[in-house]
Design an enzyme around this catalytic site. Structure first.
Site, mmCIF file in Angstrom:
data_model
loop_
_atom_site.group_PDB
_atom_site.id
_atom_site.type_symbol
_atom_site.label_atom_id
_atom_site.label_comp_id
_atom_site.label_asym_id
_atom_site.label_seq_id
_atom_site.Cartn_x
_atom_site.Cartn_y
_atom_site.Cartn_z
ATOM 1 N N GLU A 130 -3.480 10.015 6.995
ATOM 2 C CA GLU A 130 -2.288 9.312 7.595
ATOM 3 C C GLU A 130 -1.530 8.735 6.466
ATOM 4 O OE1 GLU A 130 -3.501 6.328 10.341
ATOM 5 O OE2 GLU A 130 -4.516 7.838 11.768
ATOM 6 N N ILE A 160 -0.543 17.747 7.182
ATOM 7 C CA ILE A 160 -1.495 18.756 8.011
ATOM 8 C C ILE A 160 -1.254 20.071 8.106
ATOM 9 C CG2 ILE A 160 -2.596 18.942 10.084
ATOM 10 C CD1 ILE A 160 -2.904 16.041 8.745
ATOM 11 N N ARG A 243 -15.424 22.174 0.412
ATOM 12 C CA ARG A 243 -15.733 21.878 -0.870
ATOM 13 C C ARG A 243 -16.388 22.863 -1.601
ATOM 14 N NH1 ARG A 243 -15.862 15.153 -0.535
ATOM 15 N NH2 ARG A 243 -14.067 15.101 -0.106
ATOM 16 N N ARG A 268 0.204 42.921 -26.414
ATOM 17 C CA ARG A 268 1.404 42.085 -26.953
ATOM 18 C C ARG A 268 0.989 41.982 -28.507
ATOM 19 N NH1 ARG A 268 6.686 40.927 -26.656
ATOM 20 N NH2 ARG A 268 7.199 39.071 -27.533
ATOM 21 N N GLN A 336 0.116 30.290 -21.188
ATOM 22 C CA GLN A 336 0.503 29.925 -22.670
ATOM 23 C C GLN A 336 0.436 31.218 -23.627
ATOM 24 O OE1 GLN A 336 1.696 27.267 -23.613
ATOM 25 N NE2 GLN A 336 1.915 27.694 -25.916
ATOM 26 N N GLU A 363 -8.423 17.952 0.226
ATOM 27 C CA GLU A 363 -9.887 17.692 0.592
ATOM 28 C C GLU A 363 -10.584 17.068 -0.388
ATOM 29 O OE1 GLU A 363 -11.417 21.195 2.535
ATOM 30 O OE2 GLU A 363 -9.439 21.668 3.266
ATOM 31 N N GLU A 367 -10.428 12.702 -8.437
ATOM 32 C CA GLU A 367 -11.115 11.107 -8.612
ATOM 33 C C GLU A 367 -11.657 10.687 -7.346
ATOM 34 O OE1 GLU A 367 -7.653 11.820 -8.618
ATOM 35 O OE2 GLU A 367 -7.543 11.970 -10.701
HETATM 36 C C1 LIG Z 1 -0.637 20.697 0.997
HETATM 37 C C2 LIG Z 1 -1.616 19.689 1.410
HETATM 38 C C3 LIG Z 1 -2.297 20.058 2.477
HETATM 39 C C4 LIG Z 1 -3.211 19.083 3.196
HETATM 40 N N1 LIG Z 1 -3.893 19.475 4.448
HETATM 41 C C5 LIG Z 1 -4.515 18.508 5.184
HETATM 42 C C6 LIG Z 1 -5.187 18.742 6.361
HETATM 43 O O1 LIG Z 1 -5.029 19.798 6.761
HETATM 44 N N2 LIG Z 1 -5.615 17.764 7.330
HETATM 45 C C7 LIG Z 1 -5.584 16.560 6.649
HETATM 46 O O2 LIG Z 1 -6.008 15.731 7.372
HETATM 47 N N3 LIG Z 1 -5.215 15.972 5.288
HETATM 48 C C8 LIG Z 1 -4.748 17.121 4.863
HETATM 49 N N4 LIG Z 1 -4.201 16.877 3.283
HETATM 50 C C9 LIG Z 1 -4.201 15.529 2.822
HETATM 51 C C10 LIG Z 1 -4.975 15.328 1.665
HETATM 52 O O3 LIG Z 1 -6.515 15.567 2.038
HETATM 53 C C11 LIG Z 1 -4.925 14.079 0.824
HETATM 54 O O4 LIG Z 1 -3.494 14.157 0.360
HETATM 55 C C12 LIG Z 1 -5.563 13.700 -0.443
HETATM 56 O O5 LIG Z 1 -6.919 13.336 0.417
HETATM 57 C C13 LIG Z 1 -5.094 12.331 -1.050
HETATM 58 O O6 LIG Z 1 -4.633 11.406 -0.066
HETATM 59 P P1 LIG Z 1 -3.518 10.669 -0.456
HETATM 60 O O7 LIG Z 1 -2.369 11.917 -0.548
HETATM 61 O O8 LIG Z 1 -3.246 9.514 0.527
HETATM 62 O O9 LIG Z 1 -3.429 10.010 -1.939
HETATM 63 P P2 LIG Z 1 -3.869 8.559 -2.208
HETATM 64 O O10 LIG Z 1 -5.274 8.265 -1.392
HETATM 65 O O11 LIG Z 1 -3.134 7.591 -1.987
HETATM 66 O O12 LIG Z 1 -4.342 8.628 -3.682
HETATM 67 C C14 LIG Z 1 -3.099 8.542 -4.657
HETATM 68 C C15 LIG Z 1 -4.080 8.590 -5.885
HETATM 69 O O13 LIG Z 1 -5.089 7.524 -6.174
HETATM 70 C C16 LIG Z 1 -6.224 8.221 -6.390
HETATM 71 N N5 LIG Z 1 -7.494 7.416 -5.748
HETATM 72 C C17 LIG Z 1 -7.606 6.882 -4.600
HETATM 73 N N6 LIG Z 1 -8.654 6.231 -4.391
HETATM 74 C C18 LIG Z 1 -9.048 6.165 -5.533
HETATM 75 C C19 LIG Z 1 -10.455 5.703 -6.093
HETATM 76 N N7 LIG Z 1 -11.227 4.977 -5.293
HETATM 77 N N8 LIG Z 1 -10.625 5.643 -7.483
HETATM 78 C C20 LIG Z 1 -10.034 6.357 -8.208
HETATM 79 N N9 LIG Z 1 -8.754 6.583 -7.824
HETATM 80 C C21 LIG Z 1 -8.428 6.879 -6.527
HETATM 81 C C22 LIG Z 1 -6.292 9.457 -5.895
HETATM 82 O O14 LIG Z 1 -7.004 10.369 -6.450
HETATM 83 C C23 LIG Z 1 -4.703 9.784 -6.488
HETATM 84 O O15 LIG Z 1 -4.675 10.449 -7.529
HETATM 85 C C24 LIG Z 1 -3.329 17.908 2.673
HETATM 86 C C25 LIG Z 1 -2.436 17.541 1.657
HETATM 87 C C26 LIG Z 1 -1.819 18.318 1.102
HETATM 88 C C27 LIG Z 1 -1.036 17.936 -0.215
#
Ligand SMILES: Cc1cc2nc3c(=O)[nH]c(=O)nc-3n(C[C@H](O)[C@H](O)[C@H](O)COP(=O)(O)OP(=O)(O)OC[C@H]3O[C@@H](n4cnc5c(N)ncnc54)[C@H](O)[C@@H]3O)c2cc1C
Length: 389
Positions: A130, A160, A243, A268, A336, A363, A367
């Site tokens: 969300e 999603i 995973r 090359r 590169q 997924e 981090e």
């Molecule tokens: C192309 C694409 C397809 C996707 N497909 C799906 C899908 O089919 N279904 C679904 O449900 N979701 C899906 N996602 C969502 C995806 O799983 C999330 O974007 C991802 O888990 C990260 O969540 P966020 O984007 O809210 O980042 P955030 O959780 O806001 O994180 C922002 C940054 O903070 C870091 N961070 C967060 N918590 C911590 C912590 N405790 N310690 C250190 N660093 C932290 C993160 O690593 C990241 O660098 C998809 C995303 C993309 C981009």
């Protein structure tokens, strides 16, 4: 310790490799053209034709139990097949698969959702993320409130995959805010016809996930997947499979990219010799090979751990982190090594560069994998030394 593949595994891998090389890779130039025009790389019809063709070679439902018509390959063999799929950037997957948690559906639900998904007649998506809850999936807010024989869903999902084209979605919603993720989340099977909306989110890669809106979407109680309160556990089970699948694909891409780099380094010439004779290029090639092999073995150990029926969360976190980060480093070095050509759209390296970046994000970000790995060690859930400890 025997690290060799069985003859059967080699046969399956070689047949998959031949199929991808013969039937799928020739589509690559057209896929690049289409994507650059803002279209999908392959059409649903082309995908289903290719899948039907692969079915004749037995590639149907590689992770699907035989009673559902699948090949039910072992996790290690599945990983080998996913690696072959990863060798091309054509958005192709073998058919006959369904979300792993759909197999937990009731017989009636299986008829309505699982079987048509396996047969490619219906498209599913999985929605937990969300706007305010990504890495911290325990923070989701989408509410599902019981009303007679229905549940009424309100809230928003984002990012999603296949949300735009799916016929139905597995949606994780909060049914009991007091219990939170420990018993207060539930998984629902929600048809598009029940009224959710989807808007595409344009990304830097080939993937166009959706933002999904739910306003008073009524879902019959019989569409609860699993038990009420079991949603978080099912969600983690769904994510767990990716995973080792995602890094398996990453290995295939990495192998192909490294192959391109080796060929280019031999052909090359600069300063009177092949660039492969310059030690700085050799360093990059050696580091790519190191990244590739480290990732390969992490992934195979994770798949093997699943195969043993053991808790594979730690190994899977290592595999996802290792595979995704290795692919990122390799594609960068391969670009590169190709110099200016690497940066052009005449070669597919930039295409892989953009796609590979996602592997470190979805997924479970890098981090989040690191967090899981470190916490396992700090809490003593894992002994240093892994399987040999
Ligand atoms: C192309 C694409 C397809 C996707 N497909 C799906 C899908 O089919 N279904 C679904 O449900 N979701 C899906 N996602 C969502 C995806 O799983 C999330 O974007 C991802 O888990 C990260 O969540 P966020 O984007 O809210 O980042 P955030 O959780 O806001 O994180 C922002 C940054 O903070 C870091 N961070 C967060 N918590 C911590 C912590 N405790 N310690 C250190 N660093 C932290 C993160 O690593 C990241 O660098 C998809 C995303 C993309 C981009």
């Amino acid at each position: 310790m025997d690290l060799s593949l069985t003859d059967e595994q080699k046969d399956i891998r070689d047949t998959a490799r031949a199929f991808i090389a013969r039937e799928v890779m020739p589509l690559e130039p057209e896929v690049l053209q289409r994507e650059r025009r803002g279209e999908k790389g392959i059409t649903p019809q082309e995908l289903s034709d290719l899948q039907a063709q692969a079915r004749r070679f037995g590639f149907w439902g590689i992770g699907t139990p035989t009673e559902h018509g699948g090949a039910n390959l072992s996790p290690v063999t599945q990983s080998l097949v996913w690696t072959e799929v990863g060798r091309t950037f054509v958005p192709f997957v073998f058919g006959g698969d369904a979300d792993n948690i759909l197999f937990r559906a009731t017989p009636e639900q299986q008829q309505e959702y699982l079987t048509p998904t396996i047969e490619g007649e219906r498209i599913s998506c999985f929605a937990i993320t969300e706007p305010e809850a990504g890495s911290d999936a325990t923070a989701i807010r989408m509410r599902a409130v019981r009303d007679g024989d229905d549940w009424v869903l309100n809230g928003e999902k984002t990012f999603i995959t296949k949300g735009v084209e799916a016929d139905f979605s597995i949606v994780i919603a909060v049914t009991d805010p007091e219990q939170g993720f420990r018993g207060g989340f539930t998984a629902f099977l929600v048809d598009r016809a029940m009224g959710w909306t989807a808007d595409p989110i344009h990304t830097m890669g080939p993937s166009t996930p959706a933002s999904m809106g739910f306003v008073d979407v009524r879902v019959p109680h019989r569409n609860v997947l699993g038990e009420v309160g079991e949603g978080f556990r099912l969600a983690m089970e769904w994510i767990g499979r990716g995973r080792y699948v995602i890094p398996s694909q990453a290995i295939g891409a990495t192998e192909r990219l490294l192959g391109m780099a080796v060929q280019y380094a031999n052909e090359r010439r600069t300063f009177g010799k092949a660039i492969g004779e310059h030690q700085m290029i050799q360093t990059m090639i050696a580091d790519c090979e190191l990244d590739l092999e480290q990732a390969r073995w992490l992934v195979l150990v994770a798949a093997w751990t699943v195969e043993q029926g053991r808790d594979a969360r730690h190994e899977s976190a290592l595999a996802k982190l290792g595979g995704a980060t290795a692919a990122g480093r390799v594609v960068d070095r391969v670009m590169q090594i190709h110099g200016g050509m690497g940066y052009t759209r005449e070669l597919p390296i930039e295409r892989w560069y953009r796609e590979a970046r996602l592997w470190r994000i979805f997924e479970g970000t890098d981090e989040i994998q690191r967090r899981a790995i470190a916490r396992d060690l700090l809490a003593g859930r894992r002994r240093i030394g892994g399987h040999l400890a």
